[in-house]
Scaffold this active site. Structure first.
Site, mmCIF file in Angstrom:
data_model
loop_
_atom_site.group_PDB
_atom_site.id
_atom_site.type_symbol
_atom_site.label_atom_id
_atom_site.label_comp_id
_atom_site.label_asym_id
_atom_site.label_seq_id
_atom_site.Cartn_x
_atom_site.Cartn_y
_atom_site.Cartn_z
ATOM 1 C CD GLU A 98 14.215 -1.075 2.822
ATOM 2 O OE1 GLU A 98 13.861 -0.927 1.714
ATOM 3 O OE2 GLU A 98 14.734 -1.809 3.387
ATOM 4 N NE ARG A 130 8.833 2.427 -13.366
ATOM 5 C CZ ARG A 130 9.957 2.588 -12.465
ATOM 6 N NH1 ARG A 130 11.078 2.968 -13.252
ATOM 7 N NH2 ARG A 130 9.894 2.548 -11.405
HETATM 8 P P1 AMP Z 1 5.757 1.738 -3.280
HETATM 9 O O1 AMP Z 1 5.482 3.118 -2.752
HETATM 10 O O2 AMP Z 1 6.452 0.699 -2.086
HETATM 11 O O3 AMP Z 1 4.438 0.986 -3.509
HETATM 12 O O4 AMP Z 1 6.789 1.619 -4.455
HETATM 13 C C1 AMP Z 1 6.115 1.997 -5.636
HETATM 14 C C2 AMP Z 1 7.023 2.755 -6.743
HETATM 15 O O5 AMP Z 1 8.299 2.273 -6.841
HETATM 16 C C3 AMP Z 1 6.401 2.585 -7.930
HETATM 17 O O6 AMP Z 1 6.452 4.047 -8.500
HETATM 18 C C4 AMP Z 1 7.385 1.659 -8.980
HETATM 19 O O7 AMP Z 1 7.729 2.065 -10.118
HETATM 20 C C5 AMP Z 1 8.811 1.632 -7.602
HETATM 21 N N1 AMP Z 1 8.721 0.210 -7.494
HETATM 22 C C6 AMP Z 1 8.935 -0.336 -6.071
HETATM 23 N N2 AMP Z 1 9.456 -1.629 -6.140
HETATM 24 C C7 AMP Z 1 9.661 -1.942 -7.363
HETATM 25 C C8 AMP Z 1 9.857 -3.191 -8.114
HETATM 26 N N3 AMP Z 1 10.269 -4.179 -7.332
HETATM 27 N N4 AMP Z 1 10.070 -3.076 -9.500
HETATM 28 C C9 AMP Z 1 9.980 -1.874 -10.215
HETATM 29 N N5 AMP Z 1 9.562 -1.110 -9.557
HETATM 30 C C10 AMP Z 1 9.481 -0.656 -8.374
#
Ligand code: AMP
Length: 178
Positions: A101, A64
């Site tokens: 995770e 995205r």
């Molecule tokens: P993080 O590495 O945990 O910050 O996760 C970020 C990535 O995961 C981004 O590329 C987001 O598109 C996706 N992502 C994580 N959690 C969500 C959520 N609750 N809703 C939509 N996309 C998420």
């Protein structure tokens, strides 16, 4: 951004409960992207802080971040750099592993994607734990980029990602918090 704009963008993002697994509230930006006014406002707001700053490249995180980052790059007159999952880029890459995770993931960028000290803006749709963005920032810095900031449409502050990036000395901007 004024309150009307903030409310408009908030309601243009769809929430999917328990996707991709139980307990996750997935923030689905496809409903924002399909709405011409919401998409245009989002790109305008993502660009606002950076006009006139001679940003050389916008780096977008698969997938995205490509949609948003490409539009932002065009609007700022910058180039675009894709940061991708391992194995998707054809030329020589730099790679960083980061924890999920369960298990680890790896992202890559072309070694020659940026030039030394070039001003780069990092873009993704959402920051949650910050694992993905931290890894992307590492890639850009290892390639010699001057990372100006990381910008997101959505921040989930409860998960601590923005604080983690700021703790690493990276400026963080987001349009909305959930
Ligand atoms: P993080 O590495 O945990 O910050 O996760 C970020 C990535 O995961 C981004 O590329 C987001 O598109 C996706 N992502 C994580 N959690 C969500 C959520 N609750 N809703 C939509 N996309 C998420």
């Amino acid at each position: 951004m004024n309150e009307t704009q903030r409310a408009f963008l908030r309601q243009s993002i769809r929430v999917i409960a328990d996707y991709p697994k139980p307990g996750i509230q997935f923030r689905d930006i496809t409903t924002l992207l399909r709405d011409p006014a919401a998409f245009k406002l989002t790109i305008d707001l993502l660009c606002d802080a950076w006009r006139g700053l001679a940003i050389g490249k916008v780096a977008g995180i698969e997938a995205r971040g490509f949609i948003l980052g490409g539009a932002v790059a065009h609007a700022l007159g910058a180039g675009f750099v894709p940061i991708r999952k391992r194995g998707k880029l054809p030329h020589e890459t730099v790679r960083v592993a980061y924890s999920l995770e369960y298990g680890i993931d790896e992202i890559e960028m072309h070694k020659d994607a940026v030039v030394a000290d070039e001003k780069v803006l990092l873009i993704d749709d959402l920051i949650a734990t910050g694992g993905t963005a931290t890894a992307a920032a590492q890639l850009l810095k290892s390639a010699g980029a001057a990372l100006v900031a990381a910008s997101f449409v959505v921040d989930l502050p409860g998960l601590g990602g923005a604080a983690k990036l700021r703790g690493a000395g990276i400026e963080v901007h987001s349009l909305l918090e959930f």
